[in-house]
Design an enzyme around this catalytic site. Structure first.
Site, PDB file in Angstrom:
ATOM      1  N   ASP A  50       0.831  -1.200   0.000  1.00 48.65           N
ATOM      2  CA  ASP A  50       0.000   0.000   0.000  1.00 48.65           C
ATOM      3  C   ASP A  50       0.867   1.252   0.000  1.00 48.65           C
ATOM      4  O   ASP A  50       0.615   2.205  -0.747  1.00 48.65           O
ATOM      5  CB  ASP A  50      -0.926  -0.025   1.215  1.00 48.65           C
ATOM      6  CG  ASP A  50      -1.791   1.225   1.301  1.00 48.65           C
ATOM      7  OD1 ASP A  50      -2.723   1.356   0.491  1.00 48.65           O
ATOM      8  OD2 ASP A  50      -1.520   2.069   2.170  1.00 48.65           O
ATOM      9  N   GLU A 122      -1.738  -5.302  -4.000  1.00 47.78           N
ATOM     10  CA  GLU A 122      -0.855  -4.534  -3.125  1.00 47.78           C
ATOM     11  C   GLU A 122       0.194  -5.440  -2.484  1.00 47.78           C
ATOM     12  O   GLU A 122       1.367  -5.048  -2.351  1.00 47.78           O
ATOM     13  CB  GLU A 122      -1.670  -3.815  -2.054  1.00 47.78           C
ATOM     14  CG  GLU A 122      -2.514  -2.679  -2.592  1.00 47.78           C
ATOM     15  CD  GLU A 122      -3.297  -1.962  -1.507  1.00 47.78           C
ATOM     16  OE1 GLU A 122      -3.643  -0.791  -1.705  1.00 47.78           O
ATOM     17  OE2 GLU A 122      -3.575  -2.591  -0.457  1.00 47.78           O
TER      18      GLU A 122
END
Length: 248
Positions: A50, A122
């Site tokens: 992220d 991610e």
């Protein structure tokens, strides 16, 4: 389903990164429902990915929009890190075919699938970063995200905004139901598809096409919003005319 090294290398080729340690990629594709405890799942890689994704996108936006303010850049970046966007990218990479999930989770349908696939992308990006550093992560982001509809979107100014969000906000402001989107059909090959989408509100229907479902939905939303605004303006003018005639 547990994938072998050969299959994982095929996925790595699509990502554009040759893993020194395939175990990192395998871990990135292991949901916590498939293991006992968080230590053997992709949660930590997802957390890292992220941040890596945020950095890579920020870098590109700063280069492409040297005169944009922080508010504009933040708004534009938010359009491309949503679960829907990331799940779309994961879909093109066919991550669902590699992701290991337990019996309590499913990759069938709507928001649950979107969230799992977005998180997996991610996590994969986090694995790439650990394996090859930030330069490798940027190459993967460039290959997976900076093409097609995303490239077009990044080339537009931040002021153009999110058509789907604008449509929903307009409808909510008038206490109407959310728009309904439907894929009418697709054309082209699996690698280069074209989606045909309808966005519907009441009796009005906006249509859109694009290389991804999201791009087609965005175009359909923009057209539907224009139709709704034109309809509202016509009703206002008509109502004013009736009122004037009554007063006379």
């Amino acid at each position: 389903m547990v994938r072998g090294d050969t299959e994982l290398r095929r996925l790595a080729d699509r990502l554009g990164h040759c893993f020194r340690d395939l175990g990192r990629l395998r871990l990135a594709l292991t949901h916590r429902s498939a293991v006992l405890g968080a230590g053997g799942s992709n949660e930590r890689l997802e957390f890292l990915g992220d941040t890596v994704l945020d950095l890579c996108l920020s870098d590109v936006l700063l280069e492409r929009f040297p005169d944009a303010g922080s508010g504009e850049l933040t708004k534009l970046k938010s359009l491309h890190v949503s679960n829907e966007r990331l799940a779309d990218i994961a879909g093109r990479l066919e991550l669902a075919e590699y992701l290991q999930v337990g019996g309590g989770q499913s990759l069938v349908g709507d928001r649950t699938e979107q969230r799992l696939l977005a998180n997996a992308f991610e996590a994969v990006l986090g694995a790439v970063y650990l394996d090859g550093g930030i330069a490798a992560a940027k190459r993967v982001v460039a290959q997976c995200m900076f093409s097609g509809d995303l490239s077009d979107a990044l080339d537009r100014s931040p002021e153009e905004g999110n058509h789907k969000a604008a449509l929903q906000e307009w409808l909510q402001g008038r206490q109407r139901e959310r728009p309904r989107y439907a894929v009418v059909h697709t054309e082209g090959s699996d690698n280069r598809p074209t989606f045909f989408v309808e966005a519907r509100s009441g009796d009005l229907v906006g249509t859109g096409t694009g290389p991804t479902k999201r791009a087609a939905e965005s175009e359909a939303a923009a057209r539907l919003l224009r139709m709704l605004m034109d309809s509202e303006a016509s009703e206002t003018i008509s109502g004013a005319g009736v009122a004037a005639g009554t007063g006379a």
